[in-house]
Design a protein around this motif. Structure first.
Motif, PDB file in Angstrom:
ATOM      1  N   MET A 164       0.835  -1.187   0.000  1.00  0.00           N
ATOM      2  CA  MET A 164       0.000   0.000   0.000  1.00  0.00           C
ATOM      3  C   MET A 164       0.873   1.241   0.000  1.00  0.00           C
ATOM      4  O   MET A 164       1.911   1.290   0.656  1.00  0.00           O
ATOM      5  N   ALA A 165       0.456   2.267  -0.755  1.00  0.00           N
ATOM      6  CA  ALA A 165       1.264   3.473  -0.901  1.00  0.00           C
ATOM      7  C   ALA A 165       1.346   4.239   0.416  1.00  0.00           C
ATOM      8  O   ALA A 165       0.364   4.354   1.150  1.00  0.00           O
ATOM      9  N   ASN A 166       2.530   4.757   0.704  1.00  0.00           N
ATOM     10  CA  ASN A 166       2.749   5.646   1.847  1.00  0.00           C
ATOM     11  C   ASN A 166       2.593   7.070   1.334  1.00  0.00           C
ATOM     12  O   ASN A 166       3.562   7.773   1.071  1.00  0.00           O
ATOM     13  N   ARG A 167       1.346   7.489   1.203  1.00  0.00           N
ATOM     14  CA  ARG A 167       1.020   8.722   0.490  1.00  0.00           C
ATOM     15  C   ARG A 167       0.972   9.919   1.437  1.00  0.00           C
ATOM     16  O   ARG A 167       0.298   9.887   2.459  1.00  0.00           O
ATOM     17  N   VAL A 168       1.715  10.980   1.078  1.00  0.00           N
ATOM     18  CA  VAL A 168       1.713  12.208   1.870  1.00  0.00           C
ATOM     19  C   VAL A 168       1.696  13.401   0.919  1.00  0.00           C
ATOM     20  O   VAL A 168       2.075  13.297  -0.252  1.00  0.00           O
ATOM     21  N   MET A 185       4.311  10.112 -14.291  1.00  0.00           N
ATOM     22  CA  MET A 185       3.996  10.846 -13.068  1.00  0.00           C
ATOM     23  C   MET A 185       4.513  10.154 -11.808  1.00  0.00           C
ATOM     24  O   MET A 185       4.580  10.764 -10.745  1.00  0.00           O
ATOM     25  N   GLN A 186       4.897   8.869 -11.898  1.00  0.00           N
ATOM     26  CA  GLN A 186       5.363   8.138 -10.729  1.00  0.00           C
ATOM     27  C   GLN A 186       6.652   8.751 -10.176  1.00  0.00           C
ATOM     28  O   GLN A 186       7.526   9.136 -10.961  1.00  0.00           O
ATOM     29  N   PRO A 187       6.794   8.887  -8.865  1.00  0.00           N
ATOM     30  CA  PRO A 187       5.981   8.393  -7.758  1.00  0.00           C
ATOM     31  C   PRO A 187       5.004   9.432  -7.209  1.00  0.00           C
ATOM     32  O   PRO A 187       4.587   9.334  -6.052  1.00  0.00           O
ATOM     33  N   PHE A 188       4.681  10.432  -8.027  1.00  0.00           N
ATOM     34  CA  PHE A 188       3.808  11.509  -7.573  1.00  0.00           C
ATOM     35  C   PHE A 188       2.345  11.150  -7.812  1.00  0.00           C
ATOM     36  O   PHE A 188       2.013  10.340  -8.679  1.00  0.00           O
ATOM     37  N   LEU A 189       1.481  11.765  -7.026  1.00  0.00           N
ATOM     38  CA  LEU A 189       0.046  11.503  -7.091  1.00  0.00           C
ATOM     39  C   LEU A 189      -0.709  12.819  -6.995  1.00  0.00           C
ATOM     40  O   LEU A 189      -0.182  13.822  -6.490  1.00  0.00           O
ATOM     41  N   ILE A 190      -1.941  12.797  -7.465  1.00  0.00           N
ATOM     42  CA  ILE A 190      -2.795  13.974  -7.388  1.00  0.00           C
ATOM     43  C   ILE A 190      -3.557  13.952  -6.076  1.00  0.00           C
ATOM     44  O   ILE A 190      -4.188  12.961  -5.723  1.00  0.00           O
ATOM     45  N   HIS A 243       1.017  15.157  -4.197  1.00  0.00           N
ATOM     46  CA  HIS A 243       1.321  14.144  -3.199  1.00  0.00           C
ATOM     47  C   HIS A 243       2.418  13.233  -3.735  1.00  0.00           C
ATOM     48  O   HIS A 243       2.716  13.240  -4.933  1.00  0.00           O
ATOM     49  N   ILE A 244       3.003  12.457  -2.847  1.00  0.00           N
ATOM     50  CA  ILE A 244       4.066  11.535  -3.249  1.00  0.00           C
ATOM     51  C   ILE A 244       3.969  10.264  -2.414  1.00  0.00           C
ATOM     52  O   ILE A 244       3.559  10.298  -1.248  1.00  0.00           O
TER      53      ILE A 244
END
Length: 235
Positions: free
Chosen positions: A1-5, A91-96, A109-110
């Motif tokens: 699972m992503a460690n999203r911050v 876009m990896q490892p970045f997220l919207i 986010h990352i």
């Protein structure tokens, strides 16, 4: 699972990102989501197929990179061997991130656990004094493109379903080595139904800007043969 911050220049001041390509960087994937706005570029290298994700009530387009899970036939010793790399991979490892409260203001986010994230040997995300690097500015623009493109996925799928243009398909594969396999679980465009559309239906598709992406999907299926040829060479 992503460690999203949410990305910030205090906690992530020294963060770096590896911009190369490789299985060790998380790129050994069979497929990735793509968007109608990039179908012209995607179809030059990859088959575009449709599938549902989890509980999503619509079909999502995917670019195929391989014929089995964990296989990306476009990775080689030089990196990524194709004319175009889809937005989702770039876009990896970045997220919207979208804040709560109904605002459309996008956040960057990352995933801190992504194998591209490093503090040694990558490209800096922030300048030493805390400002954005050109790399982060580039990523923010790319995420903005993805966020905008995402808004077309469900309406595009809904219209294809409404017009009966989606059908399942399977591909039986036999390699020169004698190995056989089957690609299944995806759907594609029902070409017979497409050629039977009325002028009014074609006009509706054109009016929504969906006609060109639709034909790009059809054209992309010619890349299945190229994908099998890559598999043959890798065997």
């Amino acid at each position: 699972m992503a460690n999203r911050v949410q990305l910030n220049n205090i906690d992530h001041a020294a963060l770096e990102v590896n911009r190369g390509w490789g299985a060790e960087l998380g790129d050994a994937v069979m497929a990735c989501p793509v968007f109608p706005s990039e179908f012209r570029q995607v179809q030059s290298s990859y088959p575009i197929v449709l599938s549902r994700i989890g509980e999503e009530p619509f079909y999502r387009p995917f670019a195929l990179f391989g014929l089995q899970q964990g296989e990306n036939l476009f990775l080689d010793e030089e990196g990524w061997d194709a004319l175009y790399v889809p937005l989702y991979m770039r876009m990896q490892p970045f997220l919207i991130g979208l804040p709560q409260g109904g605002t459309d203001q996008m956040e960057v986010h990352i995933d801190l656990d992504h194998p591209r994230v490093t503090r040694d040997g990558g490209e800096r995300v922030f300048l030493e004094q805390g400002g954005q690097t050109p790399f982060l500015s580039e990523i923010a623009g790319l995420l903005g493109d993805v966020h905008e493109a995402e808004q077309q996925v469900a309406p595009f799928s809904d219209m294809l379903e409404e017009m009966g243009l989606i059908e399942p398909f399977t591909l039986d594969v036999e390699l020169r080595s004698g190995e056989t396999g089957r690609l299944a679980g995806y759907s594609t465009i029902a070409e017979e139904r497409l050629t039977a559309l009325s002028a009014e239906e074609l006009g509706r598709l054109q009016g929504r800007g969906y006609l060109q992406p639709l034909f790009m999907m059809v054209a992309s299926m010619n890349q299945l043969g190229s994908l099998v040829a890559r598999k043959d060479r890798a065997a």
